[in-house]
Write an enzyme that holds these catalytic residues in place. Structure first.
Site, PDB file in Angstrom:
ATOM      1  N   GLY A   3      -7.331   5.653   5.290  1.00 57.43           N
ATOM      2  CA  GLY A   3      -6.728   6.665   4.453  1.00 57.43           C
ATOM      3  C   GLY A   3      -7.276   7.954   4.416  1.00 57.43           C
ATOM      4  N   ASN A  58     -10.076  -0.347  10.472  1.00 54.13           N
ATOM      5  CA  ASN A  58      -8.837   0.238   9.882  1.00 54.13           C
ATOM      6  C   ASN A  58      -8.388   0.958  11.081  1.00 54.13           C
ATOM      7  OD1 ASN A  58      -8.958  -0.603   6.882  1.00 54.13           O
ATOM      8  ND2 ASN A  58     -10.993   0.152   7.577  1.00 54.13           N
ATOM      9  N   ASP A  98     -15.648  -0.716   9.037  1.00 54.05           N
ATOM     10  CA  ASP A  98     -16.268  -1.184   7.578  1.00 54.05           C
ATOM     11  C   ASP A  98     -17.579  -2.317   8.024  1.00 54.05           C
ATOM     12  OD1 ASP A  98     -14.674   0.889   6.263  1.00 54.05           O
ATOM     13  OD2 ASP A  98     -13.351  -0.765   5.648  1.00 54.05           O
ATOM     14  N   GLU A 126       0.862  -0.970   0.002  1.00 55.99           N
ATOM     15  CA  GLU A 126      -0.137  -0.085   0.101  1.00 55.99           C
ATOM     16  C   GLU A 126       0.974   1.263  -0.092  1.00 55.99           C
ATOM     17  OE1 GLU A 126      -3.785   0.039   2.465  1.00 55.99           O
ATOM     18  OE2 GLU A 126      -2.883  -2.158   3.311  1.00 55.99           O
ATOM     19  N   GLU A 184     -14.194  -5.185   9.272  1.00 60.23           N
ATOM     20  CA  GLU A 184     -12.974  -4.942   9.852  1.00 60.23           C
ATOM     21  C   GLU A 184     -12.851  -3.722  10.439  1.00 60.23           C
ATOM     22  OE1 GLU A 184      -9.592  -4.460   7.038  1.00 60.23           O
ATOM     23  OE2 GLU A 184     -11.253  -4.416   5.396  1.00 60.23           O
ATOM     24  N   SER A 243      -6.781  -2.139   1.490  1.00 60.20           N
ATOM     25  CA  SER A 243      -7.246  -1.474   0.330  1.00 60.20           C
ATOM     26  C   SER A 243      -7.595  -2.495  -0.611  1.00 60.20           C
ATOM     27  CB  SER A 243      -5.735  -0.920  -0.152  1.00 60.20           C
ATOM     28  OG  SER A 243      -5.252   0.353   0.657  1.00 60.20           O
ATOM     29  N   TYR A 286      -9.713   4.453  -4.590  1.00 56.23           N
ATOM     30  CA  TYR A 286      -8.739   5.576  -4.763  1.00 56.23           C
ATOM     31  C   TYR A 286      -8.851   6.419  -6.141  1.00 56.23           C
ATOM     32  CZ  TYR A 286      -6.902   3.153  -0.742  1.00 56.23           C
ATOM     33  OH  TYR A 286      -6.709   2.423   0.632  1.00 56.23           O
ATOM     34  N   ARG A 315     -11.506   3.496  11.574  1.00 56.56           N
ATOM     35  CA  ARG A 315     -12.842   3.585  10.715  1.00 56.56           C
ATOM     36  C   ARG A 315     -13.189   2.047  10.826  1.00 56.56           C
ATOM     37  NH1 ARG A 315     -11.105   3.819   5.705  1.00 56.56           N
ATOM     38  NH2 ARG A 315     -11.854   1.687   5.172  1.00 56.56           N
TER      39      ARG A 315
END
Length: 310
Positions: free
Chosen positions: A277, A273, A257, A20, A271, A147, A216, A255
């Site tokens: 990002g 994070n 998800d 990443e 999951e 990602s 992205y 964060r």
């Protein structure tokens, strides 16, 4: 949220050597620019395995802003270096970062905390490629990557298993995580300073799911904020995001998800994070703005929240 004195020197750690790297470079550059606009003295450090310690000792920052993503940056390894050097840093500490990065281990923590997750298992790559490890539909993913790298969706009625994993051993390692596929919508919710923010409904274009390009590429996905979902589901996302953050022992910003099947009402956490990002298309800055917090105010708060012994 309080402002940190503008004379604080901040080393923004970006790049690294994980899969990443490019995402981290984008996140780190955006964070560095925002911190400079906020009045901080900023030194970006493109993290290299051989020089990261000497660079930190040379710069001697008041705070390290960890903008790394993926292995060695997001899994607790970089946090361990910063703990050893006693440099205050942003985001979660060693244990929480390591747990969150390993999707199967974090699920064990979530189950114990009463947070809903989809059934899953770890299986050797050879077995995943040879036959279906569980009845389709299911998802094959690396157990410790982000990602959406290496993710394969096996649809209902599929005859063949995922043979491509054998060529992706560098991403997967020896085993893959196989998880029951939950249809429906992709939702996400950020936690900042112990407060769950809003919920975004992510509508991906192209492939139809939230893959690398959808994450992205400009225009790769549409972010609906606030998510147009039932109020009880919206509130459950916020409750579970905070519960997952706390169960893992996260600090700063995280964060969570989710997948939400609007036909059956099933909601599961995919999951957490610990270093989400911070690019121009990223979700956390958007959620912060929706909560009344500008990008500059967000990164300023993160610097003020930095510490050791996290």
């Amino acid at each position: 949220m309080s402002r940190v004195p503008s004379h604080t020197t901040v080393a923004v750690l970006l790049g690294g050597w994980s899969a990443e790297r490019e995402v981290s470079l984008s996140s780190g550059k955006a964070c560095a620019a925002a911190l400079q606009r906020a009045g901080f003295k900023v030194t970006p450090i493109d993290v290299r395995r051989e020089t990261v310690v000497s660079e930190l000792q040379r710069v001697r920052p008041d705070v390290a802003f960890n903008a790394l993503h993926g292995k060695w940056g997001e899994d607790g390894c970089c946090a361990a270096i910063l703990e050893t050097l006693r440099i205050p840093y942003t985001h979660s500490g060693v244990l929480a970062s390591s747990l969150a990065m390993h999707k199967e281990k974090s699920k064990a923590v979530f189950r114990a905390a009463g947070i809903p997750v989809a059934e899953s298992m770890l299986a050797p790559l050879e077995e995943v490629a040879a036959s279906h490890p569980m009845k389709p539909p299911y998802v094959v993913k690396p157990v410790a990557e982000g990602s959406s790298l290496g993710v394969h969706i096996v649809r209902e009625g599929a005859n063949a298993p995922v043979t491509a994993v054998l060529a992706e051993r560098a991403i997967f390692g020896s085993h893959a995580m196989v998880e029951r596929f939950v249809p429906g919508r992709e939702l996400t919710c950020a936690v900042v300073g112990g407060t769950a923010l809003g919920v975004i409904d992510i509508v991906s274009r192209g492939s139809g799911w939230y893959d690398y390009e959808a994450k992205y590429a400009p225009g790769g996905s549409q972010h609906i904020l606030p998510a147009r979902i039932p109020a009880d589901v919206y509130n459950a996302c916020r409750r579970y995001a905070l519960a997952a953050h706390d169960a893992l022992g996260c600090r700063g910003v995280s964060r969570a998800d989710f997948r939400y099947d609007d036909k059956t009402g099933e909601l599961i956490v995919l999951e957490v994070n610990t270093q989400p990002g911070m690019t121009g298309t990223s979700l956390v800055p958007e959620l912060a703005v929706h909560a009344g917090l500008s990008y500059e105010e967000l990164v300023t708060w993160m610097v003020g929240d930095a510490s050791v012994d996290r």
